[in-house]
Design an enzyme around this catalytic site. Structure first.
Site, PDB file in Angstrom:
ATOM      1  N   HIS A 108       0.827  -1.207   0.000  1.00 20.47           N
ATOM      2  CA  HIS A 108       0.000   0.000   0.000  1.00 20.47           C
ATOM      3  C   HIS A 108       0.864   1.260   0.000  1.00 20.47           C
ATOM      4  CE1 HIS A 108      -3.882  -2.108   1.544  1.00 20.47           C
ATOM      5  NE2 HIS A 108      -3.859  -2.000   0.225  1.00 20.47           N
ATOM      6  N   HIS A 140      -0.591  -8.656   0.986  1.00 25.25           N
ATOM      7  CA  HIS A 140      -1.726  -8.780   1.926  1.00 25.25           C
ATOM      8  C   HIS A 140      -2.363 -10.164   1.912  1.00 25.25           C
ATOM      9  CE1 HIS A 140      -1.371  -4.773   0.058  1.00 25.25           C
ATOM     10  NE2 HIS A 140      -1.251  -4.414   1.318  1.00 25.25           N
ATOM     11  N   HIS A 153     -10.371  -4.335   4.342  1.00 23.92           N
ATOM     12  CA  HIS A 153      -8.923  -4.350   4.083  1.00 23.92           C
ATOM     13  C   HIS A 153      -8.590  -5.681   3.384  1.00 23.92           C
ATOM     14  CE1 HIS A 153      -4.606  -4.623   4.736  1.00 23.92           C
ATOM     15  NE2 HIS A 153      -4.614  -3.306   4.887  1.00 23.92           N
ATOM     16  N   GLU A 176      -6.102  -7.673   3.460  1.00 21.88           N
ATOM     17  CA  GLU A 176      -5.583  -8.750   4.319  1.00 21.88           C
ATOM     18  C   GLU A 176      -6.741  -9.434   5.055  1.00 21.88           C
ATOM     19  OE1 GLU A 176      -2.519  -7.758   7.254  1.00 21.88           O
ATOM     20  OE2 GLU A 176      -3.254  -9.440   8.450  1.00 21.88           O
ATOM     21  N   SER A 224      -2.573   2.643   3.614  1.00 17.92           N
ATOM     22  CA  SER A 224      -1.691   1.798   4.433  1.00 17.92           C
ATOM     23  C   SER A 224      -2.174   1.745   5.878  1.00 17.92           C
ATOM     24  CB  SER A 224      -0.256   2.354   4.361  1.00 17.92           C
ATOM     25  OG  SER A 224       0.508   1.829   5.420  1.00 17.92           O
ATOM     26  N   SER A 225      -2.581   0.571   6.305  1.00 19.97           N
ATOM     27  CA  SER A 225      -3.124   0.412   7.660  1.00 19.97           C
ATOM     28  C   SER A 225      -2.081   0.779   8.712  1.00 19.97           C
ATOM     29  CB  SER A 225      -3.591  -1.031   7.849  1.00 19.97           C
ATOM     30  OG  SER A 225      -3.916  -1.284   9.183  1.00 19.97           O
ATOM     31  N   SER A 250       5.364   0.268   4.380  1.00 22.16           N
ATOM     32  CA  SER A 250       5.391   0.182   2.911  1.00 22.16           C
ATOM     33  C   SER A 250       5.947   1.453   2.269  1.00 22.16           C
ATOM     34  CB  SER A 250       3.974  -0.103   2.396  1.00 22.16           C
ATOM     35  OG  SER A 250       3.042   0.733   3.035  1.00 22.16           O
TER      36      SER A 250
END
Ligand code: SF4
Length: 305
Positions: free
Chosen positions: A38, A71, A121, A123, A219-220, A263
């Protein structure tokens, strides 16, 4: 103040290396399911070089090369790619693969599984899709309160790898209160990179007037870094690069903390600190704030070494 550790983790390094090697071996086009990681700059660079990002394997011409992003993907996606005889390379982070294996094992042992994570998300979609039913997603306290399971005595939980460590602990405690026999993962699912980057921001926060986190909105773990800083009462902003900085954020700031999500490439951090020193804060100096050193390396699959 440059926060350590910051930026690329081992899973991101590996995922990028896999696409690089496939480009070198096969040439463009290479197809990637979802953004490989991400980060806008990483994805744009690959697009320029002939990588095509897709969401559905049906979009990929037969016999083409398809890479799964860091992910991970659901079993349904794997089956669909297999049915279309695509040449698949798996760049799923090994720490996500570990959670997938755990879900499949628990499901086979007759457990229902609670997943703590953010809806939508990739993932989370991939992990939920490891079992054919019996996996429940919880995002917050209300979800835990509303949760209905088949058998509270045969229940386990897993988590997304890039969550806030503190928020997750809170939800785990609530789950344990409601389901006293809930089984915990053998090893924390939140990954070392997420944990280390959050700990490092917490350590530096008290010394900073403002914190800039280099990372993309998707991006989490980068978003969580901003949240961690704000919880320490420090204003924090997520930026993809210099262009996103609002000079007002830096007015009266004597110390600017700079971190980067797992990332975010280091060259963007370099550009940002150079800009701070040359353009924004005359006379500023850059200090590296020491932190734990990371020596995790995930090698690329054998065929690509
Ligand atoms: Fe793997 Fe953690 Fe990096 Fe995600 S953030 S790719 S789980 S090491």
């Amino acid at each position: 103040m440059l926060v350590n550790p910051r930026g690329f983790c081992a899973g991101v390094e590996r995922a990028i290396a896999i696409v690089e090697r496939l480009l070198a071996l096969h040439g463009a086009p290479i197809y990637v399911k979802h953004e490989i990681v991400h980060n806008v700059s990483v994805v744009e660079d690959f697009k320029q070089r002939g990588v095509i990002f897709i969401e559905d394997p049906d979009e990929v011409p037969a016999s083409s090369v398809l890479v799964y992003s860091a992910h991970g993907v659901s079993q349904a996606v794997r089956k669909s790619a297999e049915a279309r005889q695509l040449v698949v390379h798996d760049a799923t982070c090994p720490l996500v693969t570990k959670v997938h294996a755990e879900v499949r094992r628990l499901h086979a042992d007759g457990y229902d599984i609670v997943m703590i994570g953010h809806k939508g998300h990739p993932e989370v979609e991939g992990t939920l899709g490891q079992a054919d039913g019996g996996v429940y997603l919880v995002e917050n306290e209300a979800d835990v309160a509303a949760l209905r399971v088949k058998n509270p005595r045969r229940l386990a939980y897993v988590t997304q790898t890039t969550l806030s460590v503190d928020d997750t602990m809170h939800l785990v405690n609530l789950l344990k209160k409601r389901f006293s026999e809930i089984r915990m993962p053998r090893k924390d699912d939140i990954c070392y990179a997420t944990q280390n980057r959050q700990d490092a921001v917490k350590k530096i926060a008290a010394d900073c007037d403002v914190i800039l986190v280099v990372g993309s909105a998707s991006s989490s773990n980068s978003n969580r870094l901003c949240e961690v800083a704000r919880l320490c009462n420090v204003p924090a902003y997520l930026v993809d690069g210099i262009a996103d900085i609002n000079p007002k954020w830096l007015e009266n700031a004597k110390t600017v903390g700079v971190s980067a999500g797992a990332s975010a490439p280091e060259n963007l951090v370099g550009e940002l600190t150079a800009w701070l020193v040359e353009k924004s804060v005359p006379g500023a100096t850059v200090q590296e704030f020491p932190g734990v050193s990371e020596n995790v390396v995930f090698s690329v699959p054998k065929g690509l070494r």
